[in-house]
Design an enzyme around this catalytic site. Sequence first.
Site, PDB file in Angstrom:
ATOM      1  N   TYR A 285       0.846  -1.204   0.000  1.00  0.00           N
ATOM      2  CA  TYR A 285       0.000   0.000   0.000  1.00  0.00           C
ATOM      3  C   TYR A 285       0.880   1.252   0.000  1.00  0.00           C
ATOM      4  O   TYR A 285       0.757   2.118  -0.875  1.00  0.00           O
ATOM      5  CB  TYR A 285      -0.921  -0.018   1.226  1.00  0.00           C
TER       6      TYR A 285
ATOM      7  N   LYS B 174       1.497   4.259  -2.737  1.00  0.00           N
ATOM      8  CA  LYS B 174       1.121   5.646  -2.402  1.00  0.00           C
ATOM      9  C   LYS B 174       2.298   6.589  -2.696  1.00  0.00           C
ATOM     10  O   LYS B 174       2.091   7.737  -3.094  1.00  0.00           O
ATOM     11  CB  LYS B 174       0.705   5.755  -0.934  1.00  0.00           C
TER      12      LYS B 174
HETATM   13  N1  LIG Z   1      -8.144   5.786   6.252  1.00  0.00           N
HETATM   14  C1  LIG Z   1      -7.002   6.366   6.627  1.00  0.00           C
HETATM   15  O1  LIG Z   1      -6.616   6.349   7.809  1.00  0.00           O
HETATM   16  C2  LIG Z   1      -6.165   7.040   5.597  1.00  0.00           C
HETATM   17  C3  LIG Z   1      -6.498   7.023   4.246  1.00  0.00           C
HETATM   18  N2  LIG Z   1      -5.716   7.683   3.341  1.00  0.00           N
HETATM   19  C4  LIG Z   1      -6.092   7.720   1.930  1.00  0.00           C
HETATM   20  O2  LIG Z   1      -7.394   8.312   1.848  1.00  0.00           O
HETATM   21  C5  LIG Z   1      -8.088   7.814   0.712  1.00  0.00           C
HETATM   22  C6  LIG Z   1      -9.474   7.354   1.120  1.00  0.00           C
HETATM   23  O3  LIG Z   1      -9.316   6.372   2.101  1.00  0.00           O
HETATM   24  P1  LIG Z   1     -10.614   5.723   2.778  1.00  0.00           P
HETATM   25  O4  LIG Z   1     -11.770   6.647   2.610  1.00  0.00           O
HETATM   26  O5  LIG Z   1     -10.215   5.291   4.131  1.00  0.00           O
HETATM   27  O6  LIG Z   1     -10.818   4.431   1.862  1.00  0.00           O
HETATM   28  P2  LIG Z   1     -12.159   3.688   1.410  1.00  0.00           P
HETATM   29  O7  LIG Z   1     -11.760   2.289   1.092  1.00  0.00           O
HETATM   30  O8  LIG Z   1     -13.256   3.932   2.383  1.00  0.00           O
HETATM   31  O9  LIG Z   1     -12.544   4.459   0.047  1.00  0.00           O
HETATM   32  C7  LIG Z   1     -11.843   4.223  -1.147  1.00  0.00           C
HETATM   33  C8  LIG Z   1     -12.848   4.318  -2.297  1.00  0.00           C
HETATM   34  O10 LIG Z   1     -12.151   4.093  -3.515  1.00  0.00           O
HETATM   35  C9  LIG Z   1     -12.960   3.289  -4.345  1.00  0.00           C
HETATM   36  N3  LIG Z   1     -12.145   2.567  -5.319  1.00  0.00           N
HETATM   37  C10 LIG Z   1     -11.211   1.610  -5.055  1.00  0.00           C
HETATM   38  N4  LIG Z   1     -10.711   1.116  -6.202  1.00  0.00           N
HETATM   39  C11 LIG Z   1     -11.336   1.772  -7.230  1.00  0.00           C
HETATM   40  C12 LIG Z   1     -11.266   1.701  -8.647  1.00  0.00           C
HETATM   41  N5  LIG Z   1     -10.445   0.841  -9.271  1.00  0.00           N
HETATM   42  N6  LIG Z   1     -12.041   2.527  -9.375  1.00  0.00           N
HETATM   43  C13 LIG Z   1     -12.876   3.395  -8.765  1.00  0.00           C
HETATM   44  N7  LIG Z   1     -13.014   3.515  -7.428  1.00  0.00           N
HETATM   45  C14 LIG Z   1     -12.242   2.697  -6.669  1.00  0.00           C
HETATM   46  C15 LIG Z   1     -13.662   2.326  -3.371  1.00  0.00           C
HETATM   47  O11 LIG Z   1     -14.828   1.759  -3.954  1.00  0.00           O
HETATM   48  C16 LIG Z   1     -13.964   3.253  -2.198  1.00  0.00           C
HETATM   49  O12 LIG Z   1     -15.228   3.847  -2.332  1.00  0.00           O
HETATM   50  C17 LIG Z   1      -7.209   6.710   0.139  1.00  0.00           C
HETATM   51  O13 LIG Z   1      -6.503   7.214  -0.973  1.00  0.00           O
HETATM   52  C18 LIG Z   1      -6.224   6.381   1.265  1.00  0.00           C
HETATM   53  O14 LIG Z   1      -4.983   5.949   0.729  1.00  0.00           O
HETATM   54  C19 LIG Z   1      -4.599   8.387   3.717  1.00  0.00           C
HETATM   55  C20 LIG Z   1      -4.229   8.413   5.032  1.00  0.00           C
HETATM   56  C21 LIG Z   1      -4.974   7.743   6.067  1.00  0.00           C
HETATM   57  C1  LIG Z   2      -2.760  -2.729  16.574  1.00  0.00           C
HETATM   58  C2  LIG Z   2      -4.197  -2.755  16.167  1.00  0.00           C
HETATM   59  C3  LIG Z   2      -4.774  -4.056  15.735  1.00  0.00           C
HETATM   60  C4  LIG Z   2      -4.932  -1.639  16.206  1.00  0.00           C
HETATM   61  C5  LIG Z   2      -6.326  -1.556  15.614  1.00  0.00           C
HETATM   62  C6  LIG Z   2      -6.424  -0.271  14.823  1.00  0.00           C
HETATM   63  C7  LIG Z   2      -5.661  -0.327  13.483  1.00  0.00           C
HETATM   64  C8  LIG Z   2      -6.451  -1.183  12.505  1.00  0.00           C
HETATM   65  C9  LIG Z   2      -5.461   1.115  12.983  1.00  0.00           C
HETATM   66  C10 LIG Z   2      -4.531   1.879  13.938  1.00  0.00           C
HETATM   67  C11 LIG Z   2      -3.716   2.859  13.082  1.00  0.00           C
HETATM   68  C12 LIG Z   2      -4.462   2.827  11.741  1.00  0.00           C
HETATM   69  C13 LIG Z   2      -3.787   3.366  10.518  1.00  0.00           C
HETATM   70  C14 LIG Z   2      -4.171   2.904   9.271  1.00  0.00           C
HETATM   71  C15 LIG Z   2      -5.119   1.731   9.109  1.00  0.00           C
HETATM   72  C16 LIG Z   2      -5.793   1.273  10.419  1.00  0.00           C
HETATM   73  C17 LIG Z   2      -4.833   1.343  11.596  1.00  0.00           C
HETATM   74  C18 LIG Z   2      -3.631   0.449  11.368  1.00  0.00           C
HETATM   75  C19 LIG Z   2      -3.520   3.394   8.019  1.00  0.00           C
HETATM   76  C20 LIG Z   2      -2.464   2.373   7.631  1.00  0.00           C
HETATM   77  C21 LIG Z   2      -4.552   3.548   6.866  1.00  0.00           C
HETATM   78  C22 LIG Z   2      -3.938   4.078   5.586  1.00  0.00           C
HETATM   79  C23 LIG Z   2      -2.907   5.116   5.753  1.00  0.00           C
HETATM   80  O1  LIG Z   2      -2.631   5.829   4.796  1.00  0.00           O
HETATM   81  C24 LIG Z   2      -2.127   5.253   6.999  1.00  0.00           C
HETATM   82  C25 LIG Z   2      -2.898   4.813   8.241  1.00  0.00           C
HETATM   83  C26 LIG Z   2      -1.999   4.814   9.467  1.00  0.00           C
HETATM   84  C27 LIG Z   2      -2.836   4.503  10.715  1.00  0.00           C
END
Ligand SMILES: NC(=O)C1=CN([C@@H]2O[C@H](COP(=O)(O)OP(=O)(O)OC[C@H]3O[C@@H](n4cnc5c(N)ncnc54)[C@H](O)[C@@H]3O)[C@@H](O)[C@H]2O)C=CC1
Ligand SMILES: CC(C)=CCC[C@@H](C)[C@H]1CC[C@H]2C3=C(CC[C@]12C)[C@@]1(C)CCC(=O)C[C@@H]1CC3
Length: 344
Positions: free
Chosen positions: A143, A147
């Site tokens: 991942y 990115k």
């Molecule tokens: N959740 C987190 O803690 C973090 C997320 N991000 C980034 O934020 C963005 C959004 O993350 P989330 O909302 O958590 O993910 P999510 O999985 O909830 O949303 C991703 C969306 O992208 C769509 N998607 C995936 N593959 C596709 C494709 N081939 N064509 C069209 N649509 C597609 C999915 O259907 C989904 O609706 C991602 O780029 C992730 O890398 C960055 C830092 C932290």
């Molecule tokens: C150790 C454990 C099982 C904790 C449960 C929570 C975890 C699933 C989250 C804690 C920090 C989160 C995190 C992300 C995904 C979910 C966690 C690991 C990311 C890897 C999601 C995508 C990103 O871009 C960075 C995030 C860092 C923190």
Amino acid sequence: MATRSRKGKKCTVIGGCGFLGRYIVERLLEEGYTVSVFDIAKTFEDDRVKFFVGDLCQEKDLAPAISDVQTVFHCASPPPSSDDRDLFYRVNFVGTKNIISACKKAGVQKLVLTSSASVVYEGTDIKNGTEDLPYAKKPMDYYTETKVLQEKEVLAANSPEENFFTVAIRPHGIFGPRDRQLVPILVDTARAGKTKFMIGNGENLVDFTYVVNVAHGHLLAAEHLHKDSPVCGKAFHITNDEPIPFWTFMSRILEGLNYPSPKMGLPYLLIYYLAAFLQLLCLLLKPIKEIKPTFTPMRVALAGTYHYYSCQRAKQLMGYKPVVPLDEGIKLTVKGYAHLQNNN
Ligand SMILES: NC(=O)C1=CN([C@@H]2O[C@H](COP(=O)(O)OP(=O)(O)OC[C@H]3O[C@@H](n4cnc5c(N)ncnc54)[C@H](O)[C@@H]3O)[C@@H](O)[C@H]2O)C=CC1
Ligand SMILES: CC(C)=CCC[C@@H](C)[C@H]1CC[C@H]2C3=C(CC[C@]12C)[C@@]1(C)CCC(=O)C[C@@H]1CC3
């Protein structure tokens, strides 16, 4: 002038049916934008939104969704918990190149990428890290590897001479109601009895960012993205600006949902190398049985090291500040997950 003003408030959110994407859509609607959503799966209804269902790995699917819009937000990605290297490469790298190509052909002026603060993370402490840190040379998982490729591609595509401006937003640890990764996985881990202990001594500070603040940062970036703006071609950390001990945050969520929180710490390096060994074992056993370990090396590292980031650049160049404080975000999140409450 009419054409530009007509396009001015029209935008498309690629990945707009996802956790973050839908909050970006909601924020854009609040601000009076005309919003389209492009996603591989439609997960909600809203009469104000025009939906396009397609795969960003197919450039032809993108064209109808970005025709006649000024701004594209790209927040699509496979879930980080996937271990499908090819999927990450196709969606996050090849798919992003498709988006850049399609945007340029369609005359889109602004591309806002959702990157990740993890693009500089290699499993060792980062304290108040700035955007000038080098990209991870040894990303801890597929991942993160893709990115990094994705962000480099988008920032390199910034081209004032073509009237095409790009920016990358680097959130970290996004949380909030409707999240699909953090709280659901934490609750599953607690229900499996695996949160009796914390990893490390519990002092490591980490950024967790309430989702509305991340959406706010994306809109600010779009509004500051124009010719001669210092924002163009740059990455910006967007956080809550309130780093918190990892296990304090997890305990707040767990106790809010009536689960026991960990009281004792296990040595970080012991758990890390155990996780690495288990990952290797699962790889060897994959042809026989697919096992997905809860504690991957990446998750153990995230749980046991310092990783928080400076958002000073976003404050200075975009006037960013969080709109929802961390404590309020935690309370809203616990309330939003009442259905996952521990009733035992
Ligand atoms: N959740 C987190 O803690 C973090 C997320 N991000 C980034 O934020 C963005 C959004 O993350 P989330 O909302 O958590 O993910 P999510 O999985 O909830 O949303 C991703 C969306 O992208 C769509 N998607 C995936 N593959 C596709 C494709 N081939 N064509 C069209 N649509 C597609 C999915 O259907 C989904 O609706 C991602 O780029 C992730 O890398 C960055 C830092 C932290
Ligand atoms: C150790 C454990 C099982 C904790 C449960 C929570 C975890 C699933 C989250 C804690 C920090 C989160 C995190 C992300 C995904 C979910 C966690 C690991 C990311 C890897 C999601 C995508 C990103 O871009 C960075 C995030 C860092 C923190």
